[in-house]
Scaffold this motif. Sequence first.
Motif, PDB file in Angstrom:
ATOM      1  N   GLY A  17      14.595  -3.933  12.225  1.00 43.69           N
ATOM      2  CA  GLY A  17      15.921  -4.361  12.659  1.00 43.69           C
ATOM      3  C   GLY A  17      15.930  -4.797  14.113  1.00 43.69           C
ATOM      4  N   GLY A  18      15.257  -4.046  14.977  1.00 42.47           N
ATOM      5  CA  GLY A  18      15.172  -4.419  16.384  1.00 42.47           C
ATOM      6  C   GLY A  18      14.428  -5.719  16.591  1.00 42.47           C
ATOM      7  N   LEU A  27      15.659  -6.010  26.926  1.00 43.94           N
ATOM      8  CA  LEU A  27      16.555  -4.908  27.241  1.00 43.94           C
ATOM      9  C   LEU A  27      17.398  -4.501  26.039  1.00 43.94           C
ATOM     10  N   VAL A  28      17.757  -5.455  25.212  1.00 43.77           N
ATOM     11  CA  VAL A  28      18.563  -5.166  24.032  1.00 43.77           C
ATOM     12  C   VAL A  28      17.702  -4.582  22.907  1.00 43.77           C
ATOM     13  N   ALA A  62      14.522 -13.734  28.741  1.00 45.23           N
ATOM     14  CA  ALA A  62      13.599 -12.862  28.007  1.00 45.23           C
ATOM     15  C   ALA A  62      13.834 -11.399  28.367  1.00 45.23           C
ATOM     16  N   GLY A  63      14.191 -11.138  29.609  1.00 47.15           N
ATOM     17  CA  GLY A  63      14.470  -9.763  30.021  1.00 47.15           C
ATOM     18  C   GLY A  63      15.676  -9.183  29.305  1.00 47.15           C
ATOM     19  N   THR A  64      16.675 -10.018  29.073  1.00 46.34           N
ATOM     20  CA  THR A  64      17.860  -9.563  28.350  1.00 46.34           C
ATOM     21  C   THR A  64      17.511  -9.219  26.906  1.00 46.34           C
ATOM     22  N   VAL A  65      16.715 -10.072  26.302  1.00 45.91           N
ATOM     23  CA  VAL A  65      16.305  -9.831  24.913  1.00 45.91           C
ATOM     24  C   VAL A  65      15.515  -8.525  24.819  1.00 45.91           C
TER      25      VAL A  65
END
Length: 166
Positions: free
Chosen positions: A67-68, A103-104, A98-101
Amino acid sequence: MLFRLAGLSALLLLTTVGSLRAQAPVNLPSETFKQQLRSQFLHNDTAQAIINLYSKRQAGGISWMVGGALAGGRLATSGGREITSGPGYTVYEEAPAAGTVLLVTLPFLGYGLGKLLHYSNGNLGQVMTAYGAGQGLPRSLRRKLKPRFFAQPIIEYTPFPVTPAR
């Protein structure tokens, strides 16, 4: 566009490989290990419940990781598309960094990996060896053994030869 084409081709490839694997019975090493434990503790419902618990938690860890990864893939490919346009202007949605992805998605991947490591076959083997030697179950494991793990029927696994259809 290129990401969507790559995603569709990967999905098609996984679907094809999955349907080919579904044709022939495959015994994974983890399934074989659990089958051996089930046959060793065939008449012990607590041991069967422990095996059921570890199987469910391993599957849960894999589902959290998948899922992640799917959410991260969707986030990574969601940006960079045109939202609206008119005479003389075009508005684009920015792709997330890419950092946001990461981090999520990292909490989901980390939680799934933690479940896989904690409920690994090695740990199951240690618990079952100690239980078979007459030691009591740890309190944390006793708390996790819910009635649903005892409700599953105990079926003796008997392999039989299968000839594939041609």
